[in-house]
Design an enzyme around this catalytic site. Structure first.
Site, PDB file in Angstrom:
ATOM      1  N   GLU A 214      38.630   7.548  -5.340  1.00  0.00           N
ATOM      2  CA  GLU A 214      38.374   6.464  -6.303  1.00  0.00           C
ATOM      3  C   GLU A 214      39.708   5.920  -6.795  1.00  0.00           C
ATOM      4  O   GLU A 214      40.553   6.679  -7.285  1.00  0.00           O
ATOM      5  CB  GLU A 214      37.523   7.016  -7.461  1.00  0.00           C
ATOM      6  CG  GLU A 214      37.410   6.122  -8.679  1.00  0.00           C
ATOM      7  CD  GLU A 214      36.867   4.725  -8.355  1.00  0.00           C
ATOM      8  OE1 GLU A 214      35.791   4.632  -7.763  1.00  0.00           O
ATOM      9  OE2 GLU A 214      37.543   3.735  -8.701  1.00  0.00           O
ATOM     10  N   VAL A 280      32.833   0.333  -1.983  1.00  0.00           N
ATOM     11  CA  VAL A 280      33.747  -0.184  -3.013  1.00  0.00           C
ATOM     12  C   VAL A 280      33.170  -1.408  -3.723  1.00  0.00           C
ATOM     13  O   VAL A 280      33.890  -2.156  -4.362  1.00  0.00           O
ATOM     14  CB  VAL A 280      35.132  -0.527  -2.406  1.00  0.00           C
ATOM     15  CG1 VAL A 280      35.837   0.723  -1.924  1.00  0.00           C
ATOM     16  CG2 VAL A 280      34.989  -1.530  -1.251  1.00  0.00           C
ATOM     17  N   ALA A 330      18.668  -4.555  -9.035  1.00  0.00           N
ATOM     18  CA  ALA A 330      17.389  -5.134  -8.629  1.00  0.00           C
ATOM     19  C   ALA A 330      16.586  -5.628  -9.834  1.00  0.00           C
ATOM     20  O   ALA A 330      15.998  -6.717  -9.801  1.00  0.00           O
ATOM     21  CB  ALA A 330      16.586  -4.102  -7.853  1.00  0.00           C
ATOM     22  N   HIS A 454       4.175  16.963 -26.806  1.00  0.00           N
ATOM     23  CA  HIS A 454       4.881  18.232 -26.599  1.00  0.00           C
ATOM     24  C   HIS A 454       4.178  19.039 -25.519  1.00  0.00           C
ATOM     25  O   HIS A 454       2.948  19.097 -25.522  1.00  0.00           O
ATOM     26  CB  HIS A 454       4.909  19.032 -27.891  1.00  0.00           C
ATOM     27  CG  HIS A 454       5.533  20.378 -27.730  1.00  0.00           C
ATOM     28  ND1 HIS A 454       6.899  20.549 -27.626  1.00  0.00           N
ATOM     29  CD2 HIS A 454       4.976  21.619 -27.602  1.00  0.00           C
ATOM     30  CE1 HIS A 454       7.156  21.841 -27.471  1.00  0.00           C
ATOM     31  NE2 HIS A 454       6.009  22.510 -27.441  1.00  0.00           N
TER      32      HIS A 454
HETATM   33  C1  LIG Z   1      22.689   1.880  -1.280  1.00  0.00           C
HETATM   34  C2  LIG Z   1      22.243   0.987  -2.413  1.00  0.00           C
HETATM   35  C3  LIG Z   1      21.493   1.521  -3.435  1.00  0.00           C
HETATM   36  C4  LIG Z   1      21.056   0.699  -4.477  1.00  0.00           C
HETATM   37  N1  LIG Z   1      20.311   1.254  -5.467  1.00  0.00           N
HETATM   38  C5  LIG Z   1      19.885   0.490  -6.485  1.00  0.00           C
HETATM   39  C6  LIG Z   1      19.059   1.037  -7.513  1.00  0.00           C
HETATM   40  O1  LIG Z   1      18.711   2.214  -7.483  1.00  0.00           O
HETATM   41  N2  LIG Z   1      18.654   0.211  -8.505  1.00  0.00           N
HETATM   42  C7  LIG Z   1      19.018  -1.102  -8.555  1.00  0.00           C
HETATM   43  O2  LIG Z   1      18.627  -1.797  -9.483  1.00  0.00           O
HETATM   44  N3  LIG Z   1      19.796  -1.654  -7.604  1.00  0.00           N
HETATM   45  C8  LIG Z   1      20.230  -0.883  -6.575  1.00  0.00           C
HETATM   46  N4  LIG Z   1      20.987  -1.437  -5.583  1.00  0.00           N
HETATM   47  C9  LIG Z   1      21.349  -2.870  -5.703  1.00  0.00           C
HETATM   48  C10 LIG Z   1      20.172  -3.732  -5.268  1.00  0.00           C
HETATM   49  O3  LIG Z   1      19.829  -3.429  -3.947  1.00  0.00           O
HETATM   50  C11 LIG Z   1      20.518  -5.205  -5.420  1.00  0.00           C
HETATM   51  O4  LIG Z   1      20.939  -5.459  -6.747  1.00  0.00           O
HETATM   52  C12 LIG Z   1      19.331  -6.086  -5.110  1.00  0.00           C
HETATM   53  O5  LIG Z   1      18.855  -5.853  -3.809  1.00  0.00           O
HETATM   54  C13 LIG Z   1      19.690  -7.558  -5.274  1.00  0.00           C
HETATM   55  O6  LIG Z   1      18.557  -8.327  -5.046  1.00  0.00           O
HETATM   56  P1  LIG Z   1      18.657  -9.826  -4.497  1.00  0.00           P
HETATM   57  O7  LIG Z   1      17.257 -10.260  -4.292  1.00  0.00           O
HETATM   58  O8  LIG Z   1      19.536 -10.612  -5.373  1.00  0.00           O
HETATM   59  O9  LIG Z   1      19.400  -9.722  -3.090  1.00  0.00           O
HETATM   60  P2  LIG Z   1      19.083  -8.917  -1.764  1.00  0.00           P
HETATM   61  O10 LIG Z   1      18.278  -7.712  -2.036  1.00  0.00           O
HETATM   62  O11 LIG Z   1      20.390  -8.741  -1.097  1.00  0.00           O
HETATM   63  O12 LIG Z   1      18.157  -9.896  -0.932  1.00  0.00           O
HETATM   64  C14 LIG Z   1      18.602 -11.110  -0.441  1.00  0.00           C
HETATM   65  C15 LIG Z   1      17.750 -11.499   0.731  1.00  0.00           C
HETATM   66  O13 LIG Z   1      18.066 -12.834   1.080  1.00  0.00           O
HETATM   67  C16 LIG Z   1      18.217 -12.932   2.484  1.00  0.00           C
HETATM   68  N5  LIG Z   1      19.074 -14.073   2.779  1.00  0.00           N
HETATM   69  C17 LIG Z   1      20.391 -14.229   2.571  1.00  0.00           C
HETATM   70  N6  LIG Z   1      20.788 -15.457   2.922  1.00  0.00           N
HETATM   71  C18 LIG Z   1      19.690 -16.096   3.363  1.00  0.00           C
HETATM   72  C19 LIG Z   1      19.455 -17.390   3.867  1.00  0.00           C
HETATM   73  N7  LIG Z   1      20.436 -18.287   3.974  1.00  0.00           N
HETATM   74  N8  LIG Z   1      18.200 -17.705   4.244  1.00  0.00           N
HETATM   75  C20 LIG Z   1      17.187 -16.817   4.126  1.00  0.00           C
HETATM   76  N9  LIG Z   1      17.357 -15.583   3.650  1.00  0.00           N
HETATM   77  C21 LIG Z   1      18.594 -15.231   3.265  1.00  0.00           C
HETATM   78  C22 LIG Z   1      18.816 -11.596   2.869  1.00  0.00           C
HETATM   79  O14 LIG Z   1      18.625 -11.340   4.251  1.00  0.00           O
HETATM   80  C23 LIG Z   1      18.005 -10.661   1.979  1.00  0.00           C
HETATM   81  O15 LIG Z   1      16.801 -10.320   2.587  1.00  0.00           O
HETATM   82  C24 LIG Z   1      21.407  -0.669  -4.501  1.00  0.00           C
HETATM   83  C25 LIG Z   1      22.153  -1.214  -3.450  1.00  0.00           C
HETATM   84  C26 LIG Z   1      22.561  -0.401  -2.414  1.00  0.00           C
HETATM   85  C27 LIG Z   1      23.343  -1.007  -1.299  1.00  0.00           C
END
Ligand SMILES: Cc1cc2nc3c(=O)[nH]c(=O)nc-3n(C[C@H](O)[C@H](O)[C@H](O)COP(=O)(O)OP(=O)(O)OC[C@H]3O[C@@H](n4cnc5c(N)ncnc54)[C@H](O)[C@@H]3O)c2cc1C
Length: 478
Positions: A214, A280, A330, A454
């Site tokens: 880190e 990262v 999410a 409880h």
């Molecule tokens: C290993 C890991 C663990 C995680 N654990 C957690 C957790 O426990 N809790 C939590 O809250 N968050 C967690 N996250 C973060 C979480 O996954 C993201 O914050 C969340 O998925 C974001 O949602 P989003 O809909 O903004 O984007 P995304 O989930 O990235 O979805 C975007 C979608 O848009 C599609 N897309 C992109 N560009 C285009 C385009 N031009 N046309 C059509 N489709 C397109 C992509 O293919 C994708 O399907 C984790 C992430 C990772 C990598």
């Protein structure tokens, strides 16, 4: 100018946890909705749910649960009087279970779309002028659709380190790290953020020697200091070797493994690993999303620029989730998606950015919401803190999960709860009560007067509220 032919009231680009709730809520509001999503699985198939369901939240929690059970079977069952003899790890079955959960959840969204009347379009969307969207399907077919409103929800992708580009084999991202088919003997995780800690925990529990590098000098600097210290102790106990202030400069694959070079306070260092996971952070993903004529602009960090209502400044074009400012979570994206769909329908909507819970699904779990003690003090608020250890909780004892505590911070003058910080069993579930209390601007006394069943873990939240006034019953007040 005359409006072009309209195919939909709302088109959402991106079917992740920000986009799909926006689509469903817009349909619930009586609008004609389509959601365009470009996600491709490794086998080339399409799936809704975005990063969260396919490669993030859900598969990581599946692997965390399985690896935790493996760890507990090895180290804790005997304390319950359960002798299991020699255990065998069947990683292939564990991975199959993960994949089945993901398939079930992503297929579930397709069913929800069908039920709500949302049209799912599998392809890549590009926003043109006047809310026209060009869709390129997987087979290369291009079509143009027009909508009254467009919601951009294209999410994020893992950030790469220039010196360590992903090679898909030895230097991998978080998605690949969740799908390994053997337990690496030596794993190097770069980044001790939420994702790095979760992935490190999974593979450490399954038997890998894990070194986490880190760059920052402090572990979990965004968390309450007391919580971060406690977390560090438990990571050490698990055997995670977390090296702080370690700036990685290169990773060179060789016949004995990948040689990772880094510099820390003691100078140049190196270590050998079988796999290197680069965790990262993530960057907003907008590749091919915006035609210059769309008028939508990015900020200096590559996020789509929006105001507090998620409006982009281009008429009826909105953006939500990881592709806009704020924590990449999410549940943050989901609330933004729902709020935008309601705004489009002319309804009132509000997202409280001050109260977005953070959870790290390690063991013990870590969760917090609101201000840390240091933040409250920095803000000049006279505050009081109550701490209740899970070691004093009957339910935690019964679960053999007594590590950690609940810490509640309240305003000394008004008694309003300012922050709750939990490390311990089911912290991610327990934080919901604290968020609700703070959403209603509740006081420590409100929690004190709320009856908690409880024996439950939630009693620890109740007792922490009592402890803030030195009135804890099940622990000595200090
Ligand atoms: C290993 C890991 C663990 C995680 N654990 C957690 C957790 O426990 N809790 C939590 O809250 N968050 C967690 N996250 C973060 C979480 O996954 C993201 O914050 C969340 O998925 C974001 O949602 P989003 O809909 O903004 O984007 P995304 O989930 O990235 O979805 C975007 C979608 O848009 C599609 N897309 C992109 N560009 C285009 C385009 N031009 N046309 C059509 N489709 C397109 C992509 O293919 C994708 O399907 C984790 C992430 C990772 C990598």
């Amino acid at each position: 100018m005359a409006e072009a032919r309209l195919d939909f009231d709302v088109m959402v680009i991106g079917g992740g946890p920000a986009g799909y709730p926006a689509a469903i809520r817009a349909a619930q509001n009586g609008l004609k909705v389509a959601c365009v999503d470009a996600w491709r699985n490794r086998d080339g198939s399409s799936a809704l749910g975005g990063t969260c369901l396919n490669a993030g939240c859900i598969p990581s929690k599946a692997m965390l649960e399985s690896s935790e059970l493996w760890h507990r079977a090895q180290h804790e069952f005997s304390a319950h009087g359960i002798k299991v003899g020699s255990l065998t790890l069947d990683l292939a079955t564990m991975q199959k279970r993960r994949a089945a959960i993901v398939r079930g959840m992503t297929g579930g969204i397709a069913s929800l779309f069908k039920a709500a009347g949302v049209t799912a379009i599998y392809g890549k969307g590009r926003l043109l002028a006047r809310r026209e969207v060009e869709v390129t399907a997987a087979d290369g077919q291009v079509s143009r659709l027009a909508a009254r409103h467009v919601v951009l929800a294209s999410g994020s992708v893992p950030s790469e380190l220039k010196a360590l580009p992903f090679d898909g084999a030895n230097i991998i991202d978080s998605w690949s790290a969740l799908e390994l088919d053997t337990v690496p003997r030596r794993l190097c995780v770069i980044g001790a953020g939420v994702i790095g800690l979760e992935l490190g925990s999974v593979w450490r529990r399954l038997g890998a020697e894990v070194v986490t590098l880190e760059a920052l000098d402090a572990l979990l600097p965004m968390a309450d200091a007391q919580l971060a210290t406690e977390a560090g102790r438990h990571f050490k106990k698990l055997g995670l070797d977390i090296r702080l202030g370690a700036k990685v400069s290169a990773a060179v694959p060789g016949k004995d493994g990948v040689s990772v070079r880094y510099a820390d306070a003691r100078g140049e260092q190196s270590l050998l690993a079988d796999k290197v996971v680069v965790a990262v952070g993530r960057r907003p993903y907008t590749e091919g999303l915006l035609d210059a004529a769309s008028g939508v602009t990015l900020d200096e960090r590559g996020f789509i620029g929006v105001d507090e209502r998620c409006a982009t400044g281009v008429e009826n074009v909105w953006a939500v989730g990881d592709v806009v400012r704020g924590p990449m979570l999410a549940h943050k994206g989901k609330e933004e998606g729902i709020a935008v769909a309601d705004r489009i329908a002319g309804k009132y909507a509000h997202v409280n950015y001050e109260l977005i819970p953070s959870v790290i699904y390690t063991a013990p779990e870590i969760a917090w919401a609101g201000k840390t003690e240091a933040q409250a003090k920095e803000a000049g608020i006279e505050c009081k803190a109550g701490v209740f250890p899970f070691a004093a909780s009957g339910r935690a004892k019964a679960m053999e999960s007594t590590a950690g505590f609940v810490k509640l911070i309240a305003n000394r003058v008004t008694d309003e709860i300012l922050g709750v910080h939990i490390i311990g069993p089911m912290a991610g579930e327990l934080i919901a009560e604290a968020v609700l209390a703070m959403e209603f601007r509740g006081s420590a006394e409100d929690l004190q007067r709320t009856i908690h069943a409880h024996p439950t873990l939630a009693e620890a939240v109740h007792e922490a509220a009592l402890a803030a006034d030195k009135r804890a019953i099940d622990n000595i007040n200090r």
